[in-house]
Design an enzyme around this catalytic site. Sequence first.
Site: not given
Ligand code: MRU
Length: 347
Positions: A49, A51, A92, A197, A238, A248-249
Amino acid sequence: MIDSSLRTVEWKDNKVIMIDQTKLPNQLVFVEYTDYNQVADAIRTLVVRGAPAIGVSGAFGLALASLQSKATTKEQLISDLEKARKILYETRPTAVNLKWGLDKIMNIANSGNTVEQIKQLVINESKNMAEDDIQINKTMGKNGSVLFDNNDTIMTHCNAGALATVAYGTALGVIRATRESGKNVKVIATETRPIQQGSRLTAFELKHDGFDVSLIPDTAVGYSMANGLVNKVVVGADRIVRTGHVFNKIGTYQVATMAKQHKIPFYVAAPLSTFDMISDAKDVIIEMRKGTEVTGIGDKKTAPDDINVINPAFDMTPPELISGIITEKGVAKPPYEESIKKLFEAN
Ligand code: MRU
């Protein structure tokens, strides 16, 4: 030990090797895939997981698909790759790096003439993408490190570290580069419910790299800022659209709003492959994940049966809350529509 020398995802002996991130922090397990459908499952189930990591994984998925193909003509091989591209793409929806990685491989595949040549081109390009990711993160880290001072305590949300990329990380890459530049920094990592995470990956990754890191529940962001425990924030992304809206998350928007309230600089670190210069913010699809991620923690049920759940995996932070967007081409500052355009022109 998880550090910048350990690969989150790698191509070795015509196989894709990944750290199974669902097992962290308790076990460091590597999985090996020879079928692109396994890679698609790995992206869907968060074995891999983040991006940039899923962008490179998608590319490696197509490299496997080229090896799996029994095609004897270019047309057949491209058709097999298109079929695999669709399956990988649909895993995704929010991180644009996945589309970027898949498109890049399809373009190179279409440029080849023979079946053997295309297979070689696809494998080489996906391996190059993985190597480039590390170099880009290091350059981005250096560009961002000038924004941070000795003795800063930096808050980060989710995991934008080595585990979200091939190695080194984006937001955590900036933190790593700041330390490498001789500054002493502390980190506050948010837990990042529901999938954690922050606690499972960021706290783990930074602790093993010897950082002074403290874990907080997501609900303590306001407390930490109001009580002077944090003086800067850096997160990953993302997808960033041309107007500077950052996806983003889930929870990033709350952190950014709280940072604005307390006049704490809020930075985003992301490579140009995370920018979507075509979509409008309102058209970006926010992934909705299953309710069981919210109604329990691990195997423990923490909510009543049959409760309705809303579980968006990402949110949007508007540009007015963002102090700067750190990339490998420099730092974009408001007004973002102009500064982001300039980064691409310099590319
Ligand atoms: O659901 P995830 O764990 O894939 O989400 C990841 C994020 O939101 C990260 O902050 C984002 O991908 C940046 S990663 C360098």
